[in-house]
Design a protein around this motif. Structure first.
Motif, short mmCIF file in Angstrom:
data_model
loop_
_atom_site.label_atom_id
_atom_site.label_comp_id
_atom_site.label_asym_id
_atom_site.label_seq_id
_atom_site.Cartn_x
_atom_site.Cartn_y
_atom_site.Cartn_z
N LEU A 5 51.11 91.04 28.50
CA LEU A 5 50.62 92.11 29.35
C LEU A 5 51.73 92.93 29.99
O LEU A 5 51.46 93.83 30.77
N MET A 6 52.97 92.62 29.67
CA MET A 6 54.07 93.32 30.30
C MET A 6 54.72 94.28 29.29
O MET A 6 54.71 94.05 28.11
N GLU A 7 55.34 95.28 29.82
CA GLU A 7 56.03 96.24 28.97
C GLU A 7 57.25 95.58 28.36
O GLU A 7 57.94 94.81 29.00
N THR A 8 57.54 95.88 27.10
CA THR A 8 58.69 95.30 26.43
C THR A 8 59.98 95.77 27.09
O THR A 8 60.18 96.95 27.32
N HIS A 20 54.36 107.99 31.32
CA HIS A 20 53.98 107.58 29.96
C HIS A 20 53.08 106.36 30.08
O HIS A 20 53.53 105.27 30.43
N LEU A 21 51.81 106.56 29.80
CA LEU A 21 50.85 105.45 29.90
C LEU A 21 51.03 104.46 28.76
O LEU A 21 51.37 104.84 27.63
N VAL A 22 50.79 103.18 29.06
CA VAL A 22 50.84 102.12 28.05
C VAL A 22 49.39 101.69 27.82
O VAL A 22 48.84 100.88 28.55
N TRP A 23 48.77 102.26 26.79
CA TRP A 23 47.34 102.06 26.58
C TRP A 23 46.99 100.62 26.23
O TRP A 23 45.90 100.15 26.53
N ARG A 81 55.13 103.25 31.49
CA ARG A 81 56.52 102.90 31.23
C ARG A 81 57.30 102.90 32.53
O ARG A 81 57.02 103.67 33.45
N LYS A 82 58.29 102.04 32.61
CA LYS A 82 59.11 101.96 33.80
C LYS A 82 59.91 103.25 34.00
O LYS A 82 60.34 103.89 33.04
N HIS A 83 60.11 103.59 35.26
CA HIS A 83 60.98 104.71 35.59
C HIS A 83 62.39 104.39 35.07
O HIS A 83 62.83 103.24 35.14
N PRO A 84 63.12 105.38 34.56
CA PRO A 84 64.48 105.12 34.04
C PRO A 84 65.39 104.42 35.04
O PRO A 84 66.24 103.62 34.66
N ALA A 118 63.99 103.25 41.77
CA ALA A 118 64.48 102.04 41.09
C ALA A 118 63.63 100.81 41.40
O ALA A 118 63.83 99.76 40.80
N ASP A 119 62.69 100.95 42.32
CA ASP A 119 61.78 99.86 42.67
C ASP A 119 60.67 99.81 41.62
O ASP A 119 59.95 100.79 41.43
#
Length: 350
Positions: free
Chosen positions: A12-15, A37-40, A156-159, A136-137
Motif C-alpha cells: 500500500l505504500m509508494e515505491t 500525481h495521484l497513485v490510483w 507521489r511524494k513531494h520531491p 519535506a514533511d
C-alpha cells in the motif's frame, strides 16, 4: 550504509528507492508549485479496505462470534505496539534500548500492523520531525487535514521528501540484523503475519466463517491505520500547546487513547527523545508507556530516557501557551486525600 534496493517497500505504500546516505543535507527550499500525481493503485486499495472494514463492523454485530471480535481487538493492541513501542519510540527516536527478544517481538508486531518495514517507517518519521510541516514533511499538516491523514499516501511524494530522505542517517537501523531481514523478507512475511494467520486462527480454533474472519481482520487493520494517521492529522491541528505554542503539534487526549499514548503531540515534538512521549505517562492514556515499563521491569528494555521536571518547567515557562498545570500545592491533578492529609505547620493565627 544502506543498500541500494529498488523493490517496492509495501503493497500500500509508494515505491521508494533506498539510496546511500550523504553526510550533508541541503537546505529546504521554500514551497514551490508542485503538480499532484495521484497513485490510483493506492486509491483503489484504500477505498476497498475502508468499504470492507465497514462491512466487517456490520458482521461483528450480526453474524460473527464474540471471540472473533475480541481477537480483532487484541490484534489491534498488539499491532499498535509494533508501531508505537517499536517503529516509533524504539527505532525512530531511540528513546530507549531493547534486548534482542524484545526487538524480535516488536518487529513481528510491526509486521502485523503493516505500515511498511521499520527502516522505511523510521526514515519517514525522522524526516517528519526534522522538517516538520514543510514540503519535506511526508504528511505536511499545512496541506490540510485530509492530506495529513491519508492523502499523502494517495499521491507521489513531494520531491523535497525524497531529497531529504536521502540524507537521513539510518545506519543504526541497517546495523540491526532483525530489521535488515524484516525489510529483505517484508513482502513475504507481511501477508502471512498481517492477513493469513489472523484470518485462519478464528476459522480453525472456533469455527468462524472465512468472510467474518477476513473482514473483521480488515477492520482491525484499517482501524490501526486510522489511529496512527490521526497523530499526523488531528494531533497537529486540535488541542492545547502547553510546551511550545510556536509549533502546530498539540495535546489531544482522544488521539492519545486511540493511538495508545501517541496523542500528547506538543510534548512529543518538544522532547522527541522521551520514551513516554508525554510528561505524566499516565497508563490510562498511554498504554505504550505501561508496556515499555513492564519490559524494563523484566530486563528486556533498558536506558529509558525521559525529561527531568526542571527542564520541562523551564520550557513551559518560556514557550508554553499557558495551559500547563501549575507545579506544586493546589495542582488540579493533586489527589484530594493528599491535600486533606498533608501536614501543614506554622499556620497563620486565626
Amino acid at each position: 550504509m544502506a543498500p541500494n534496493i529498488s523493490a517496492p517497500t509495501g503493497v500500500l505504500m509508494e515505491t521508494d528507492e533506498e539510496v546511500p546516505m550523504v553526510p550533508h543535507i541541503p537546505e529546504v527550499k521554500k514551497s514551490q508549485e508542485h503538480k499532484l500525481h495521484l497513485v490510483w493503485r493506492n486509491i483503489i486499495l484504500f477505498a476497498y479496505l475502508h468499504i470492507a472494514s465497514v462491512y466487517g463492523v456490520y458482521l461483528m454485530f450480526t453474524s460473527a462470534r464474540i471471540y472473533t471480535s475480541l481477537w480483532g481487538f487484541l490484534l489491534y493492541q498488539l499491532g499498535g505496539l509494533g508501531i508505537t513501542a517499536g517503529a516509533h519510540r524504539l527505532w525512530a527516536h531511540r528513546s530507549y534500548k531493547a534486548k534482542w527478544p524484545l526487538r524480535l517481538l516488536l518487529t513481528f508486531l510491526n509486521t502485523l500492523a503493516f505500515q511498511d518495514a521499520v527502516v522505511d517507517w523510521a526514515r519517514d518519521h525522522r524526516v517528519h520531525h526534522k522538517y516538520s510541516e514543510t514540503d519535506a514533511d511526508p504528511h505536511n499538516a499545512t496541506r490540510g487535514f485530509f492530506f495529513a491523514h491519508i492523502g499523502w499516501l494517495l499521491c507521489r511524494k513531494h520531491p523535497d521528501v525524497r531529497a531529504k530522505g536521502k540524507g537521513i542517517d539510518l545506519s543504526d537501523l541497517y546495523n540491526d540484523p532483525i530489521l535488515k531481514y524484516q525489510k529483505k523478507l517484508y513482502l513475504l512475511l507481511m501477508p502471512i503475519i498481517c492477513f493469513i494467520i489472523p484470518t485462519a486462527i478464528p476459522m480453525y480454533l472456533w469455527d468462524e466463517t472465512f468472510t467474518n474472519s477476513f473482514c473483521i481482520n480488515l477492520f482491525r487493520y484499517t482501524f490501526t491505520l486510522n489511529a496512527t494517521w490521526l497523530v499526523n492529522s488531528a494531533a497537529h491541528m486540535f488541542g492545547h500547546k502547553p510546551y511550545d505554542r510556536y509549533i502546530s503539534p498539540s495535546e489531544n487526549v482522544s488521539v492519545a487513547v486511540l493511538a495508545m499514548g501517541e496523542g500528547w503531540h506538543n510534548y512529543h515534538h518538544t522532547f522527541p527523545w522521551d520514551y513516554k512521549t508525554s510528561e505524566l505517562g499516565k497508563y490510562s492514556t498511554n498504554f505504550t508507556t505501561a508496556f515499555i515499563d513492564f519490559m524494563a521491569r523484566i530486563g528486556w528494555a533498558y536506558e529509558l530516557k525521559t525529561v527531568p521536571e526542571d527542564l520541562i518547567k523551564k520550557r513551559v515557562l518560556r514557550t508554553g501557551d499557558g495551559t500547563h498545570e501549575l507545579w506544586g500545592w493546589g495542582d488540579s491533578d493533586q489527589p484530594k486525600d493528599e491535600i486533606d492529609e498533608a501536614l501543614i505547620t506554622h499556620r497563620k493565627s486565626q
